[in-house]
Design a protein around this motif. Sequence first.
Motif, PDB file in Angstrom:
ATOM      1  N   GLU A  68      54.879  10.891 104.831  1.00 54.25           N
ATOM      2  CA  GLU A  68      56.319  10.851 104.580  1.00 54.25           C
ATOM      3  C   GLU A  68      56.641  10.581 103.114  1.00 54.25           C
ATOM      4  O   GLU A  68      57.620  11.095 102.572  1.00 54.25           O
ATOM      5  N   LYS A  69      55.813   9.803 102.445  1.00 50.32           N
ATOM      6  CA  LYS A  69      56.111   9.412 101.075  1.00 50.32           C
ATOM      7  C   LYS A  69      55.442  10.297 100.024  1.00 50.32           C
ATOM      8  O   LYS A  69      55.921  10.401  98.894  1.00 50.32           O
ATOM      9  N   ALA A  70      54.297  10.907 100.387  1.00 49.05           N
ATOM     10  CA  ALA A  70      53.560  11.667  99.376  1.00 49.05           C
ATOM     11  C   ALA A  70      52.658  12.697 100.046  1.00 49.05           C
ATOM     12  O   ALA A  70      52.355  12.616 101.242  1.00 49.05           O
ATOM     13  N   ILE A  89      47.215   5.697  95.361  1.00 49.49           N
ATOM     14  CA  ILE A  89      48.173   6.161  94.359  1.00 49.49           C
ATOM     15  C   ILE A  89      49.092   4.995  93.993  1.00 49.49           C
ATOM     16  O   ILE A  89      49.887   4.530  94.828  1.00 49.49           O
ATOM     17  N   LEU A  90      48.958   4.526  92.764  1.00 49.79           N
ATOM     18  CA  LEU A  90      49.810   3.424  92.294  1.00 49.79           C
ATOM     19  C   LEU A  90      51.094   4.037  91.721  1.00 49.79           C
ATOM     20  O   LEU A  90      51.082   4.633  90.636  1.00 49.79           O
ATOM     21  N   VAL A  91      52.183   3.885  92.478  1.00 49.12           N
ATOM     22  CA  VAL A  91      53.459   4.444  92.057  1.00 49.12           C
ATOM     23  C   VAL A  91      54.171   3.489  91.095  1.00 49.12           C
ATOM     24  O   VAL A  91      54.781   3.892  90.105  1.00 49.12           O
ATOM     25  N   SER A 127      39.847  17.873  91.648  1.00 46.90           N
ATOM     26  CA  SER A 127      41.191  18.050  91.107  1.00 46.90           C
ATOM     27  C   SER A 127      42.209  17.604  92.160  1.00 46.90           C
ATOM     28  O   SER A 127      42.065  17.937  93.351  1.00 46.90           O
ATOM     29  N   ILE A 128      43.218  16.862  91.721  1.00 47.76           N
ATOM     30  CA  ILE A 128      44.209  16.294  92.650  1.00 47.76           C
ATOM     31  C   ILE A 128      45.612  16.649  92.156  1.00 47.76           C
ATOM     32  O   ILE A 128      45.975  16.353  91.005  1.00 47.76           O
ATOM     33  N   ALA A 129      46.382  17.327  93.013  1.00 47.59           N
ATOM     34  CA  ALA A 129      47.783  17.622  92.707  1.00 47.59           C
ATOM     35  C   ALA A 129      48.657  16.787  93.636  1.00 47.59           C
ATOM     36  O   ALA A 129      48.460  16.798  94.865  1.00 47.59           O
ATOM     37  N   LEU A 130      49.598  16.053  93.071  1.00 46.52           N
ATOM     38  CA  LEU A 130      50.432  15.126  93.846  1.00 46.52           C
ATOM     39  C   LEU A 130      51.887  15.614  93.905  1.00 46.52           C
ATOM     40  O   LEU A 130      52.431  16.115  92.916  1.00 46.52           O
ATOM     41  N   LEU A 131      52.504  15.430  95.070  1.00 46.64           N
ATOM     42  CA  LEU A 131      53.930  15.684  95.282  1.00 46.64           C
ATOM     43  C   LEU A 131      54.492  14.555  96.126  1.00 46.64           C
ATOM     44  O   LEU A 131      53.742  13.875  96.857  1.00 46.64           O
ATOM     45  N   ASP A 132      55.811  14.372  96.034  1.00 47.24           N
ATOM     46  CA  ASP A 132      56.418  13.367  96.918  1.00 47.24           C
ATOM     47  C   ASP A 132      56.722  14.001  98.268  1.00 47.24           C
ATOM     48  O   ASP A 132      56.415  15.178  98.503  1.00 47.24           O
ATOM     49  N   GLY A 133      57.334  13.220  99.174  1.00 46.64           N
ATOM     50  CA  GLY A 133      57.574  13.719 100.525  1.00 46.64           C
ATOM     51  C   GLY A 133      58.550  14.869 100.593  1.00 46.64           C
ATOM     52  O   GLY A 133      58.621  15.570 101.612  1.00 46.64           O
TER      53      GLY A 133
END
Length: 531
Positions: free
Chosen positions: A433-435, A513-515, A452-458
């Motif tokens: 839900e958050k990421a 993941i430290l937001v 390789s890591i690609a991050l998105l929010d929810g």
Amino acid sequence: MIRRLILLLVLLCACAAATLRPGPALAHAALVTAMPADGAVMARAPEQFTLSFSEPVSPLVLRLISPDGATTTLERFTLRDRTLTIEAPTELAQGSHVLSWRVVSEDGHPIGGSVVFSVGAPGARPPEASAQRDLPVTLALWLGRVGLYLGLVLGIGGVAFPAWVGPLPASSRKPLRMMLVLGLVVVPFALAAQGLDALAAPASDALRPEIWRAAIGSSFGRTAAIATAALLAGLISLSLAGGAGRALAFAALLGTGLALAASGHASAASPQWLMRPAVFLHGISMTAWAGALLPLALAMREANGAAALKRFSRRVPLFLIALLASGVALAIVQVETPGALLTSAYGLVLTVKLALVAALLGLAAFNRYRLTAPASRSVEPAKLRLRRVIGVEIAVVLAILGTAALWRFTPPPRTLVVALAAAAPASVHIHSEKAMAEISVTPGRAGPASVSIALLDGNFGPLAAKEVRLSFANRTAGIEAVERPAARQPDGSWLVDGLTVPVAGRWSVELEILVSDFEMIRLSDTIEIKP
């Protein structure tokens, strides 16, 4: 007839000289991953280098070129199947370095390349060795293969004639002896060319001891040794009468199959239990059939020629069936898809060879169904015509051997597919839900890798993270979590470099993941790593 064959061989050499132009060396295995990666900039000098390939290899030359252009030969390394770990020199200077490597693949073909990395900050790129083929060496490789094939196929195939057809015509002994001697003379010539190509050395270095060590240490060295024994056995069999001569000639025929199966593309392919026997069967079938043509043509001039022709016509279908069956099996494994016959260099060579084999089979069918019966009744016009058609068949055999020798320079499509598959990443998408995260492990197989890591929010928007930490574990294999911090990249993705995945299987992957200073998001899933 001998003069015509020599003229045809000269024409084939001229065609090969026009075809084998200098160009980039073609790879038969491929570098899958390197540590440091090509273009990497490192804060401190690495303690070791790691090169992983798509197929098992053996190192030939390993060098490190420093920023000032000085070259250091790297002699301390360990080899485990497809992965080569090299001990780095101490106190590497700041700036850009070139790790230059040259290895030999399992099929006996050399592969070379280089990796550029920087310590501290990038500097001027040091000069690299050229990967261009040397035309004299390339032509020598082709001529060596053709000469060896002539000795094995026409020489040994000819002396094996008494083992399954009938007595050798007296007039055939001299040309057969010439073919066998040619094969023996060509062996050291072919070995020298192999060593020169292995070390990317010019033809002028042919007498250097390391050239010969590289050649003898390759899989082609085994082929040369077995071929030499087979050619000597064939030569001795010409001096022996009766059963002893036939037995030695038969042993030479088996040696031909073993020599051809000892190295080359097909012999190194999987499954080995199928491919090496297929190469062996293909080799002895072609040798027995093609090698019998010259003695048969000369036998038609003698009184017992009709009896030899009948035995040949009655027994040769067994060799043809074995030749075609083994050839189909080899082609399916090497080419894999029909489209590759016209879209790859290997496929084009195979297409030309198939066309020549079809022509040879057409001539054989014409002989069998139109000329054999009247020639067996000693009808002179039919016997003369049969000898002429057999002469054309021998010319086609020479063209087939010259074409097959071109495979030395063309990687089969299966190796390209294997290389792509070995380099393909393993990936997993984790969504909460958050990421959400898209994780790719390159290559997706056991050994050195980068993540390789690609991050998105929810809501599929960019996720601003202060830190990202990766955890990899395979508790089924008894491996507890290996944790690595990820580095932010200029494009906003995160990268974990220098990770080693020791074994294949299903691995647990977890991201921390430290937001913010007060919020930590954890994502976890599993990912499949191939062998």
